[in-house]
Design a protein around this motif. Structure first.
Motif, PDB file in Angstrom:
ATOM      1  N   VAL A 197       0.857  -1.183   0.000  1.00 26.41           N
ATOM      2  CA  VAL A 197       0.000   0.000   0.000  1.00 26.41           C
ATOM      3  C   VAL A 197       0.893   1.233   0.000  1.00 26.41           C
ATOM      4  O   VAL A 197       1.800   1.347   0.824  1.00 26.41           O
ATOM      5  CB  VAL A 197      -0.930   0.011   1.231  1.00 26.41           C
ATOM      6  CG1 VAL A 197      -1.766   1.282   1.282  1.00 26.41           C
ATOM      7  CG2 VAL A 197      -1.820  -1.221   1.251  1.00 26.41           C
ATOM      8  N   LYS A 208      -0.727   4.492  -0.622  1.00 21.25           N
ATOM      9  CA  LYS A 208      -1.588   5.601  -0.223  1.00 21.25           C
ATOM     10  C   LYS A 208      -2.975   5.065   0.095  1.00 21.25           C
ATOM     11  O   LYS A 208      -3.457   4.151  -0.555  1.00 21.25           O
ATOM     12  CB  LYS A 208      -1.681   6.623  -1.361  1.00 21.25           C
ATOM     13  CG  LYS A 208      -2.527   7.840  -1.048  1.00 21.25           C
ATOM     14  CD  LYS A 208      -2.539   8.814  -2.222  1.00 21.25           C
ATOM     15  CE  LYS A 208      -3.426  10.004  -1.935  1.00 21.25           C
ATOM     16  NZ  LYS A 208      -3.488  10.923  -3.083  1.00 21.25           N
ATOM     17  N   VAL A 209      -3.615   5.656   1.098  1.00 24.76           N
ATOM     18  CA  VAL A 209      -5.008   5.339   1.441  1.00 24.76           C
ATOM     19  C   VAL A 209      -5.790   6.648   1.400  1.00 24.76           C
ATOM     20  O   VAL A 209      -5.423   7.613   2.053  1.00 24.76           O
ATOM     21  CB  VAL A 209      -5.109   4.698   2.848  1.00 24.76           C
ATOM     22  CG1 VAL A 209      -6.557   4.479   3.227  1.00 24.76           C
ATOM     23  CG2 VAL A 209      -4.330   3.387   2.903  1.00 24.76           C
ATOM     24  N   ASP A 210      -6.863   6.668   0.616  1.00 23.51           N
ATOM     25  CA  ASP A 210      -7.718   7.854   0.502  1.00 23.51           C
ATOM     26  C   ASP A 210      -9.130   7.452   0.919  1.00 23.51           C
ATOM     27  O   ASP A 210      -9.960   7.057   0.094  1.00 23.51           O
ATOM     28  CB  ASP A 210      -7.703   8.376  -0.929  1.00 23.51           C
ATOM     29  CG  ASP A 210      -8.468   9.686  -1.092  1.00 23.51           C
ATOM     30  OD1 ASP A 210      -9.268  10.038  -0.197  1.00 23.51           O
ATOM     31  OD2 ASP A 210      -8.265  10.350  -2.126  1.00 23.51           O
ATOM     32  N   LYS A 247     -10.580   4.813  -1.892  1.00 23.96           N
ATOM     33  CA  LYS A 247      -9.556   4.236  -2.768  1.00 23.96           C
ATOM     34  C   LYS A 247      -8.258   3.993  -2.017  1.00 23.96           C
ATOM     35  O   LYS A 247      -7.996   4.619  -0.996  1.00 23.96           O
ATOM     36  CB  LYS A 247      -9.259   5.190  -3.929  1.00 23.96           C
ATOM     37  CG  LYS A 247     -10.428   5.487  -4.822  1.00 23.96           C
ATOM     38  CD  LYS A 247     -10.029   6.501  -5.872  1.00 23.96           C
ATOM     39  CE  LYS A 247     -11.190   6.885  -6.747  1.00 23.96           C
ATOM     40  NZ  LYS A 247     -10.786   7.892  -7.744  1.00 23.96           N
ATOM     41  N   MET A 248      -7.456   3.104  -2.578  1.00 27.52           N
ATOM     42  CA  MET A 248      -6.080   2.939  -2.105  1.00 27.52           C
ATOM     43  C   MET A 248      -5.183   2.730  -3.311  1.00 27.52           C
ATOM     44  O   MET A 248      -5.618   2.222  -4.340  1.00 27.52           O
ATOM     45  CB  MET A 248      -5.950   1.796  -1.097  1.00 27.52           C
ATOM     46  CG  MET A 248      -6.000   0.412  -1.651  1.00 27.52           C
ATOM     47  SD  MET A 248      -5.544  -0.863  -0.434  1.00 27.52           S
ATOM     48  CE  MET A 248      -6.916  -0.790   0.673  1.00 27.52           C
ATOM     49  N   THR A 249      -3.938   3.174  -3.159  1.00 31.59           N
ATOM     50  CA  THR A 249      -2.936   2.999  -4.201  1.00 31.59           C
ATOM     51  C   THR A 249      -2.029   1.861  -3.772  1.00 31.59           C
ATOM     52  O   THR A 249      -1.597   1.807  -2.609  1.00 31.59           O
ATOM     53  CB  THR A 249      -2.126   4.293  -4.403  1.00 31.59           C
ATOM     54  OG1 THR A 249      -3.039   5.363  -4.674  1.00 31.59           O
ATOM     55  CG2 THR A 249      -1.144   4.159  -5.553  1.00 31.59           C
ATOM     56  N   LEU A 256     -10.185  -0.079   4.086  1.00 35.35           N
ATOM     57  CA  LEU A 256      -9.281   1.070   4.169  1.00 35.35           C
ATOM     58  C   LEU A 256      -8.778   1.298   5.584  1.00 35.35           C
ATOM     59  O   LEU A 256      -7.714   1.877   5.780  1.00 35.35           O
ATOM     60  CB  LEU A 256      -9.979   2.325   3.647  1.00 35.35           C
ATOM     61  CG  LEU A 256     -10.406   2.277   2.178  1.00 35.35           C
ATOM     62  CD1 LEU A 256     -11.281   3.464   1.837  1.00 35.35           C
ATOM     63  CD2 LEU A 256      -9.195   2.202   1.267  1.00 35.35           C
ATOM     64  N   LYS A 312      -2.338   0.781   6.069  1.00 36.91           N
ATOM     65  CA  LYS A 312      -1.745   2.121   6.003  1.00 36.91           C
ATOM     66  C   LYS A 312      -0.589   2.046   5.012  1.00 36.91           C
ATOM     67  O   LYS A 312      -0.110   0.944   4.683  1.00 36.91           O
ATOM     68  CB  LYS A 312      -1.278   2.568   7.385  1.00 36.91           C
ATOM     69  CG  LYS A 312      -0.168   1.725   7.968  1.00 36.91           C
ATOM     70  CD  LYS A 312       0.181   2.167   9.368  1.00 36.91           C
ATOM     71  CE  LYS A 312       1.275   1.365   9.994  1.00 36.91           C
ATOM     72  NZ  LYS A 312       1.177  -0.078   9.908  1.00 36.91           N
ATOM     73  N   PRO A 313      -0.116   3.173   4.520  1.00 39.59           N
ATOM     74  CA  PRO A 313       1.012   3.150   3.593  1.00 39.59           C
ATOM     75  C   PRO A 313       2.200   2.380   4.176  1.00 39.59           C
ATOM     76  O   PRO A 313       2.523   2.516   5.361  1.00 39.59           O
ATOM     77  CB  PRO A 313       1.340   4.631   3.403  1.00 39.59           C
ATOM     78  CG  PRO A 313       0.018   5.314   3.587  1.00 39.59           C
ATOM     79  CD  PRO A 313      -0.640   4.536   4.710  1.00 39.59           C
TER      80      PRO A 313
END
Length: 95
Positions: free
Chosen positions: A29, A31-33, A38-40, A67, A71-72
């Protein structure tokens, strides 16, 4: 006879579970938005999407609770599908 059937059923379940685990993609992961749901993820091949190349992609999630699990920087195993035209994480396991 019942024992043979039960043993066969257990063996089949174990095979299905092992196959499902083997088809999960692995990633990290980045990014978490939560606001956008969404997550990247930087990932390797995704068998269910027939993607053989690794890259970084943005995914929607099947359930917003996913989500909150990551975490990143977290390593994950996941599966994804196209849901209403959007790439969506449908299974998520934190490593």
């Amino acid at each position: 006879m019942k024992r043979t059937f039960a043993a066969a059923a257990l063996a089949l379940l174990a095979t299905v579970a092992a196959h499902a685990q083997a088809t999960l993609a692995e990633g990290e992961v980045t990014k978490v938005d939560a606001k956008q749901g969404k997550m990247t993820v930087r990932h390797g091949p995704i068998p269910s999407l027939e993607r053989t190349d690794g890259m970084t992609m943005v995914f929607r999630v099947k359930d917003d609770a996913m989500l909150e699990q990551v975490k990143p920087g977290d390593k994950i195993a996941f599966d994804a599908a196209r849901v209403n035209g959007a790439l969506t994480i449908t299974v998520l396991e934190k490593k």
